[in-house]
Design a protein around this motif. Structure first.
Motif, short mmCIF file in Angstrom:
data_model
loop_
_atom_site.label_atom_id
_atom_site.label_comp_id
_atom_site.label_asym_id
_atom_site.label_seq_id
_atom_site.Cartn_x
_atom_site.Cartn_y
_atom_site.Cartn_z
N UNK A 20 -12.32 -9.29 -2.76
CA UNK A 20 -13.70 -9.82 -2.72
C UNK A 20 -14.21 -10.06 -4.13
N UNK A 21 -15.33 -10.77 -4.23
CA UNK A 21 -15.91 -11.04 -5.55
C UNK A 21 -16.71 -9.82 -6.03
N UNK A 22 -17.49 -9.26 -5.11
CA UNK A 22 -18.33 -8.12 -5.50
C UNK A 22 -17.64 -6.80 -5.17
N UNK A 23 -17.83 -5.83 -6.06
CA UNK A 23 -17.14 -4.56 -5.93
C UNK A 23 -17.57 -3.72 -4.75
N UNK A 24 -18.83 -3.82 -4.36
CA UNK A 24 -19.34 -2.96 -3.30
C UNK A 24 -19.12 -3.54 -1.90
N UNK A 25 -18.78 -4.84 -1.82
CA UNK A 25 -18.63 -5.51 -0.52
C UNK A 25 -17.64 -4.78 0.41
N UNK A 26 -16.50 -4.26 -0.09
CA UNK A 26 -15.57 -3.59 0.82
C UNK A 26 -16.16 -2.34 1.49
N UNK A 27 -17.19 -1.73 0.89
CA UNK A 27 -17.81 -0.56 1.54
C UNK A 27 -18.54 -1.00 2.79
N UNK A 28 -19.25 -2.10 2.68
CA UNK A 28 -19.98 -2.61 3.84
C UNK A 28 -18.99 -3.02 4.94
N UNK A 79 -11.17 -9.44 -12.01
CA UNK A 79 -11.71 -10.43 -12.95
C UNK A 79 -13.23 -10.55 -12.80
N UNK A 80 -13.69 -10.54 -11.55
CA UNK A 80 -15.14 -10.64 -11.34
C UNK A 80 -15.81 -9.28 -11.27
N UNK A 81 -15.13 -8.32 -10.70
CA UNK A 81 -15.78 -7.04 -10.36
C UNK A 81 -15.47 -5.91 -11.34
N UNK A 82 -16.54 -5.25 -11.76
CA UNK A 82 -16.38 -4.08 -12.62
C UNK A 82 -15.71 -2.94 -11.88
N UNK A 83 -16.01 -2.81 -10.60
CA UNK A 83 -15.41 -1.75 -9.77
C UNK A 83 -13.89 -1.91 -9.76
N UNK A 84 -13.44 -3.13 -9.48
CA UNK A 84 -12.00 -3.36 -9.35
C UNK A 84 -11.28 -3.25 -10.69
N UNK A 85 -11.95 -3.62 -11.78
CA UNK A 85 -11.32 -3.39 -13.10
C UNK A 85 -11.21 -1.88 -13.34
N UNK A 129 -10.51 -4.65 -1.42
CA UNK A 129 -10.94 -4.25 -2.76
C UNK A 129 -11.34 -5.54 -3.46
N UNK A 130 -12.13 -5.42 -4.52
CA UNK A 130 -12.57 -6.65 -5.20
C UNK A 130 -11.52 -7.12 -6.20
N UNK A 131 -11.75 -8.32 -6.71
CA UNK A 131 -10.91 -8.91 -7.75
C UNK A 131 -11.39 -8.37 -9.11
#
Ligand code: PLP
Length: 344
Positions: A208-216, A172-178, A168-170
């Motif tokens: 991760x930094x970006x929210x969508x990266x875990x999907x890939x 702080x950086x990612x809107x998805x994770x917030x 999952x993203x962090x």
């Protein structure tokens, strides 16, 4: 004589046509766009807008929390003009902190209420452009290999057999994770929500930094589970990857992807032109071909066939005003840093 004047007229027409054709690209200036969705959709939007208006777009893709932080850092000398896309919470925080500016588009009359509610809550400083629900995607082969039941609920992600196999993203950086952080707090209550995130931490291999990266990563089998917006998992499922998108059984949160004009924008008129254009059905239809399957905010824009059916999910009544407020977002992020991320 006659042939000479014909030649002159022809030449004049050719020069006039060339001058006219060159006008849009030359005279319309530029636009600095901070883009919060997937790179492919960001590029499709900036290219189509340039083509339509001749306005040169300088686009940068970043995660929502990063764009918010950039606007804050640049507030005494703004470099950006328009912030397009990314979860609504940091847009609302930026609005509250005066980093973005009021605007009322003639297109407002065509928008769904959920998009206009953001605009009203933010005193006209941000507006909804799409919606999407939070969930996760799991790699079917990895789950099978582990011999565990297919995860259907948030609780299933705490299975010890998923140790180091959830991404999952962090926040702080990612809107998805917030959005995840605010969702579990609203769904479970703050204490139980943080207990959940602490337990989940044991299974998280990396933030991760970006929210969508875990999907890939889940689609490639680099992780068994990726917590993402459901539409981000759908991208890989529709292309045949072994990933299954899930709307968690307990209920889940959702985002209202948003757009805001930067306060002090150097190219304010062009930012307004982009804003009006981005709310049209034609511009909103550019998402699906760029593999972005959110629900568009304009009632007349086509909903992508692949868009997860939000009406069939158990959605929480996400309190955007509270969780997009500066005090609450800062408080929850600081608490998450201290109580979750700092854990071994
Ligand atoms: N990708 C898509 C398709 C989204 O809808 C969103 C949120 O609006 C994001 C990414 C958010 O990216 P991040 O979590 O990196 O801020």
């Amino acid at each position: 004589m006659q042939s000479k004047s014909w030649l002159k007229a022809g030449l004049f027409a050719a020069i006039a046509t060339a001058a006219f054709a060159a006008t849009p690209a030359r005279a319309q200036g530029s636009l600095v766009m901070y883009c919060g969705v997937q790179e492919e959709w960001c590029r499709a939007m900036s290219t189509a807008f340039e083509k339509e208006t001749g306005i040169k777009v300088a686009m940068t893709r970043k995660s929502a929390g990063e764009i918010y932080a950039q606007l804050k850092a640049e507030s005494s000398n703004p470099r950006g003009d328009i912030w397009w896309g990314g979860t609504g919470d940091p847009h609302l925080q930026a609005a509250e902190e005066g980093l973005t500016t009021e605007y009322e588009s003639p297109a407002n009359k065509d928008l769904n209420d959920w998009a206009l509610n953001q605009w009203k809550a933010a005193n006209k400083r941000t507006i909804g452009i799409y919606a999407g629900a939070l969930g996760f995607g799991y790699n079917t082969e990895q789950i099978k290999a582990k011999g565990i039941p297919e995860p259907k609920c948030w609780a299933d992600l705490l299975n010890a057999k998923l140790k180091d196999d959830v991404q999952v993203a962090d926040p702080n950086s990612s809107g998805t994770a917030y959005n995840l952080l605010a969702t579990v707090v609203q769904l479970m209550g703050e204490e139980k929500g943080f207990d959940y995130l602490k337990a989940l931490h044991k299974n998280v291999s990396q933030y991760t930094k970006s929210g969508a990266a875990p999907a890939k990563a889940a689609s490639l089998g680099e992780t068994a589970v990726g917590i993402v917006f459901i539409h981000d998992a759908v991208v890989f499922a529709v292309q045949g990857d072994p990933i299954k998108p899930v709307a968690p059984c307990e209920g889940t949160g959702y985002e209202i992807g948003s757009m805001s004009i930067v306060k002090g924008a150097r190219n304010l008129d062009n930012a307004k032109k982009f804003y009006d254009w981005a709310l049209t059905p034609a511009a909103q239809a550019l998402g699906a071909p760029a593999k972005s399957y959110q629900v568009p905010s304009n009632k007349n824009a086509p909903v992508p066939a692949q868009a997860p059916k939000m009406s069939e999910m158990k959605l929480i009544n996400y309190d955007f005003v509270k969780y997009g407020s500066s005090a609450e977002r800062n408080r929850l992020l600081a608490k998450w840093d201290k109580e979750v991320k700092a854990l071994p």
